[in-house]
Design an enzyme around this catalytic site. Structure first.
Site, PDB file in Angstrom:
ATOM      1  N   CYS B  55      33.560  24.067  -4.371  1.00 49.60           N
ATOM      2  CA  CYS B  55      35.433  23.536  -4.004  1.00 49.60           C
ATOM      3  C   CYS B  55      36.266  24.827  -3.758  1.00 49.60           C
ATOM      4  CB  CYS B  55      36.057  22.965  -5.808  1.00 49.60           C
ATOM      5  SG  CYS B  55      34.967  21.754  -6.222  1.00 49.60           S
ATOM      6  N   ASN B  77      24.230  30.718   2.899  1.00 53.88           N
ATOM      7  CA  ASN B  77      23.615  29.803   1.526  1.00 53.88           C
ATOM      8  C   ASN B  77      23.114  31.469   0.521  1.00 53.88           C
ATOM      9  OD1 ASN B  77      21.279  28.828  -0.728  1.00 53.88           O
ATOM     10  ND2 ASN B  77      21.611  27.353   1.164  1.00 53.88           N
ATOM     11  N   HIS B 164      29.141  17.245  -4.245  1.00 52.43           N
ATOM     12  CA  HIS B 164      30.698  17.499  -2.909  1.00 52.43           C
ATOM     13  C   HIS B 164      29.873  17.326  -1.304  1.00 52.43           C
ATOM     14  CE1 HIS B 164      34.051  20.042  -2.248  1.00 52.43           C
ATOM     15  NE2 HIS B 164      33.598  20.472  -1.037  1.00 52.43           N
ATOM     16  N   HIS B 166      28.501  17.936   1.481  1.00 49.26           N
ATOM     17  CA  HIS B 166      28.181  19.772   2.338  1.00 49.26           C
ATOM     18  C   HIS B 166      27.248  19.413   2.921  1.00 49.26           C
ATOM     19  CE1 HIS B 166      26.034  20.237  -1.501  1.00 49.26           C
ATOM     20  NE2 HIS B 166      25.173  20.811  -0.018  1.00 49.26           N
ATOM     21  N   GLN B 168      23.844  21.269   5.543  1.00 45.68           N
ATOM     22  CA  GLN B 168      23.252  22.891   5.519  1.00 45.68           C
ATOM     23  C   GLN B 168      22.757  22.816   7.016  1.00 45.68           C
ATOM     24  OE1 GLN B 168      20.284  24.299   2.818  1.00 45.68           O
ATOM     25  NE2 GLN B 168      20.807  22.610   1.300  1.00 45.68           N
ATOM     26  N   HIS B 281      18.082  16.966  15.924  1.00 49.23           N
ATOM     27  CA  HIS B 281      17.395  17.087  17.216  1.00 49.23           C
ATOM     28  C   HIS B 281      18.279  17.371  18.414  1.00 49.23           C
ATOM     29  CE1 HIS B 281      13.657  16.337  14.350  1.00 49.23           C
ATOM     30  NE2 HIS B 281      14.364  17.316  13.767  1.00 49.23           N
ATOM     31  N   PHE B 315       8.522   4.594  -2.297  1.00 45.67           N
ATOM     32  CA  PHE B 315       7.418   6.186  -2.647  1.00 45.67           C
ATOM     33  C   PHE B 315       6.319   6.040  -1.765  1.00 45.67           C
ATOM     34  CE2 PHE B 315       9.013   4.716  -6.672  1.00 45.67           C
ATOM     35  CZ  PHE B 315       9.621   6.128  -7.106  1.00 45.67           C
ATOM     36  N   MET B 316       6.917   7.384  -0.818  1.00 43.59           N
ATOM     37  CA  MET B 316       6.300   7.257   0.339  1.00 43.59           C
ATOM     38  C   MET B 316       4.738   8.893  -0.220  1.00 43.59           C
ATOM     39  SD  MET B 316       6.408   6.563   3.445  1.00 43.59           S
ATOM     40  CE  MET B 316       7.794   5.824   3.923  1.00 43.59           C
TER      41      MET B 316
HETATM   42  O1  LIG Z   1       0.872  -0.405  -4.630  1.00 47.91           O
HETATM   43  P1  LIG Z   1       1.527   0.861  -5.596  1.00 47.91           P
HETATM   44  O2  LIG Z   1       1.117   1.969  -6.227  1.00 47.91           O
HETATM   45  O3  LIG Z   1       2.474  -0.376  -5.405  1.00 47.91           O
HETATM   46  O4  LIG Z   1       2.465   1.412  -4.523  1.00 47.91           O
HETATM   47  C1  LIG Z   1       2.316   2.815  -4.337  1.00 47.91           C
HETATM   48  O5  LIG Z   1       1.392   3.430  -3.812  1.00 47.91           O
HETATM   49  C2  LIG Z   1       1.665   2.635  -2.284  1.00 47.91           C
HETATM   50  C3  LIG Z   1       0.316   3.349  -1.548  1.00 47.91           C
HETATM   51  O6  LIG Z   1       0.449   4.856  -1.140  1.00 47.91           O
HETATM   52  C4  LIG Z   1       2.609   3.137  -1.549  1.00 47.91           C
HETATM   53  O7  LIG Z   1       2.777   2.880  -0.258  1.00 47.91           O
HETATM   54  C5  LIG Z   1       3.959   2.281  -2.473  1.00 47.91           C
HETATM   55  O8  LIG Z   1       5.620   2.894  -1.644  1.00 47.91           O
HETATM   56  C6  LIG Z   1       3.731   2.946  -3.189  1.00 47.91           C
HETATM   57  O9  LIG Z   1       5.159   2.696  -4.432  1.00 47.91           O
HETATM   58  O1  LIG Z   2      19.122  23.840  -0.507  1.00 45.07           O
HETATM   59  P1  LIG Z   2      18.965  22.728  -2.025  1.00 45.07           P
HETATM   60  O2  LIG Z   2      20.082  21.539  -1.595  1.00 45.07           O
HETATM   61  O3  LIG Z   2      19.577  22.887  -3.533  1.00 45.07           O
HETATM   62  O4  LIG Z   2      17.621  21.821  -1.896  1.00 45.07           O
HETATM   63  C1  LIG Z   2      17.236  21.013  -1.571  1.00 45.07           C
HETATM   64  O5  LIG Z   2      17.041  20.923  -0.006  1.00 45.07           O
HETATM   65  C2  LIG Z   2      16.152  22.053   1.128  1.00 45.07           C
HETATM   66  C3  LIG Z   2      16.369  20.989   1.829  1.00 45.07           C
HETATM   67  O6  LIG Z   2      15.819  20.745   2.961  1.00 45.07           O
HETATM   68  C4  LIG Z   2      14.477  21.792  -0.121  1.00 45.07           C
HETATM   69  O7  LIG Z   2      14.255  22.469   0.298  1.00 45.07           O
HETATM   70  C5  LIG Z   2      14.976  22.070  -1.320  1.00 45.07           C
HETATM   71  O8  LIG Z   2      13.403  21.179  -2.115  1.00 45.07           O
HETATM   72  C6  LIG Z   2      15.718  20.708  -2.036  1.00 45.07           C
HETATM   73  O9  LIG Z   2      15.981  20.609  -3.319  1.00 45.07           O
END
Ligand SMILES: O=P(O)(O)O[C@H]1O[C@H](CO)[C@@H](O)[C@H](O)[C@H]1O
Ligand SMILES: O=P(O)(O)O[C@H]1O[C@H](CO)[C@@H](O)[C@H](O)[C@H]1O
Lengths: 351, 351
Positions: B55, B77, B164, B166, B168, B281, B315-316
């Site tokens: 701030c 930073n 806030h 922002h 980076q 990029h 979730f990836m």
């Molecule tokens: O299949 P699940 O356990 O419900 O799902 C989880 O695992 C999958 C495989 O890594 C992912 O694609 C989903 O995003 C994750 O939530």
């Molecule tokens: O720098 P920050 O906002 O505290 O941190 C965030 O961004 C960074 C850059 O992507 C990551 O490395 C951190 O894991 C994430 O928590």
């Protein structure tokens, strides 16, 4: 001050399995964390819940009733990302709009009849049964499919949607990106250096002892020199092994034992059931079963998300997604923490 | 039934900017979700908090006092992942243990003096000031550094540790992995097809109108054909532009306007301040400023994590980390949802 330079200053390390670099910035652990805090896993999962579709005797989404299984139990994923009969999408073959058919199967495998148990709490003989099933799956699905990905998402933080101990198996008629990368890197290495990449690597790490978390006669677990996730580890056989089914009975028992030891160290670190995604990479299957795959070495990756405590994770976001993987402490520091978890506060917060 | 095949069956799509494939499994949205539910962003951020180091007038970690800024504000930073003076780690040059020096700087830029505002809520003239600063940063840091990564992590879900508004900037003396990939893919495409990849792509998407989220005279936002994150978008100029500083005053005003429209659509989708990581990029800088970079086209990626609602994310994890990126609905469906957000329940839950 005997702290090595690499523990004080950022540098890049090369990942020979993915042909890419990771930015190691050890000094960054000093920053205070004011961001998202995770819910620790709940401790009150009932041993048996008749409404949980993974429990013995439960009804699943498709109406089937699970047997009263007393060891492992396998079934087809009721919401599979891969199905055996998907038609060809009919790409127009323009270089910017390319698509192709993807076929496969998705299975779920319960490790144990109880919902309130995890691999490190299971008996070695029970873990051994899981290993045997994994090997059987590679034989069974590998006969038809090019790649059989066995993986476990453990913990809600890793997108796991059911607390019952289980893993998944997604088999496909194509080599996934990560498999293709591991294939290319290992192939090039053998050709250039005359020895399989991970066979050489295991030997060198066993000798150096700088990044070894657990080891026994047949197996070695290291925080790889190029680890990306804070507490990432790599599980390697000492012998040259292509795929899970090639493991001898003795090697399987020994694997059950080392898995239990590794996962116990993980649980001890932050005194919490440690979340992670893990999975096996072995030589491709299907038509590759007939090919020379001597560049391949079987291995398992463990990718845990936690960074500082049971509730503070590493976020792989902005810079990591758009530019480069980045880590906040060195693999050597992490290995020390896993082996001396009582000292973790000293090290994690005061590097 | 007029649903195209690709919306019913899994298939693979090629990402020409990363030379990899994404598994598109539309039918998977039908599965019920019993996993982790996210906390929606808090709505009670105070406009001014004297204890928030971002701030105006606040004291930062290093003891400095922020000016009473009334527009954008930039500072170094306090916990940088990259520092300008890191020594060479002194690799032993073994192929499995390679390291190299990494040097750079990390800056933080506040978008606005208020903590309770976000880009889509700002006036176009205020967004324009952010864009001008971005361009200045590329000039200033690009004179010395090879790559200047501007990125915004928005929302606690994306690891953002301060509400806030922002972004980076991490500048480095090396080409990060993702930059190196975009460099190679665009270079190969121009050589093979005689036109810059993203210039051709923008033209074709503008014509097809199947994946266009917003557009104006100078800019186009699409859900790319190869999108990985559910609501991922790609922001492209229509004209061939190498880097942010090359944008004309008119193009910058037009960019402010299209950013506001895109981010408003995002916020509308699940009626929540939409979390994402985004970043720019453009052609590499430093010594590359003197080179022919005609294969490069400036672009911004938006990677939002949400999947089904304000509290259910994608979730990836397991399969995605170990094998292949995977998505649960098609880019065309997502584009429809962003443009008809009132229909989202019909589509998301009943594909
Ligand atoms: O299949 P699940 O356990 O419900 O799902 C989880 O695992 C999958 C495989 O890594 C992912 O694609 C989903 O995003 C994750 O939530
Ligand atoms: O720098 P920050 O906002 O505290 O941190 C965030 O961004 C960074 C850059 O992507 C990551 O490395 C951190 O894991 C994430 O928590």
């Amino acid at each position: 001050d005997v702290t090595p330079q690499t523990a004080k200053h950022q540098h890049l390390r090369y990942n020979p399995l993915r042909d890419s670099w990771v930015l190691v910035s050890a000094h960054r652990m000093k920053r205070p964390w004011k961001g998202q805090v995770e819910k620790p896993p709940e401790d009150n999962t009932p041993r048996h819940d008749p409404n949980n579709p993974l429990c013995p005797g439960s009804v699943r989404a498709n109406g089937e009733v699970n047997p009263e299984y007393d060891s492992t139990f396998m079934f087809d994923n009721d919401f599979p990302a891969l199905q055996p009969d998907a038609p060809d999408p009919g790409s127009d073959h323009h270089p910017l709009f390319q698509s192709k058919a993807a076929r496969g199967v998705c299975k779920v495998m319960c490790f144990h009849p109880w919902s309130d148990i995890t691999l490190p709490l299971m008996q070695p003989a029970e873990i051994r049964k899981v290993i045997d099933k994994w090997a059987d799956l590679i034989v069974e699905l590998g006969a038809e499919y090019t790649w059989v990905q066995i993986f476990e998402n453990k913990g809600a933080m890793m997108g796991c949607s059911n607390p019952h101990p289980h893993c998944q198996v997604w088999a496909s008629n194509f080599l996934p990106n990560e498999a293709a990368l591991a294939e290319r890197c290992q192939r090039d290495f053998l050709q250039k250096h005359g020895e399989p990449l991970l066979v050489q690597y295991a030997r060198m790490e066993a000798q150096a002892q700088e990044r070894v978390v657990v080891e026994n006669e047949h197996w070695l677990v290291v925080v790889p020199y190029w680890a990306t996730w804070p507490f990432q580890t790599l599980l390697l056989p000492r012998r040259h092994v292509f795929r899970l089914p090639d493991l001898t009975a003795q090697e399987r028992d020994s694997l059950a034992s080392i898995m239990k030891r590794l996962l116990t160290k993980y649980d001890n670190l932050f005194e919490v059931s440690f979340p992670y995604s893990m999975g096996w990479h072995g030589a491709p299957t299907g038509s590759h079963l007939q090919e020379d795959m001597s560049h391949w070495q079987l291995h398992a990756h463990y990718y845990p998300p936690l960074l500082r405590s049971a509730t503070i994770r590493k976020f792989m976001v902005g810079y990591e997604m758009l530019a480069n993987e980045q880590r906040d402490l060195t693999p050597e520091q992490v290995c020390f923490l896993l082996n001396n978890y009582k000292k973790r506060h000293i090290l994690v917060f005061a590097i």
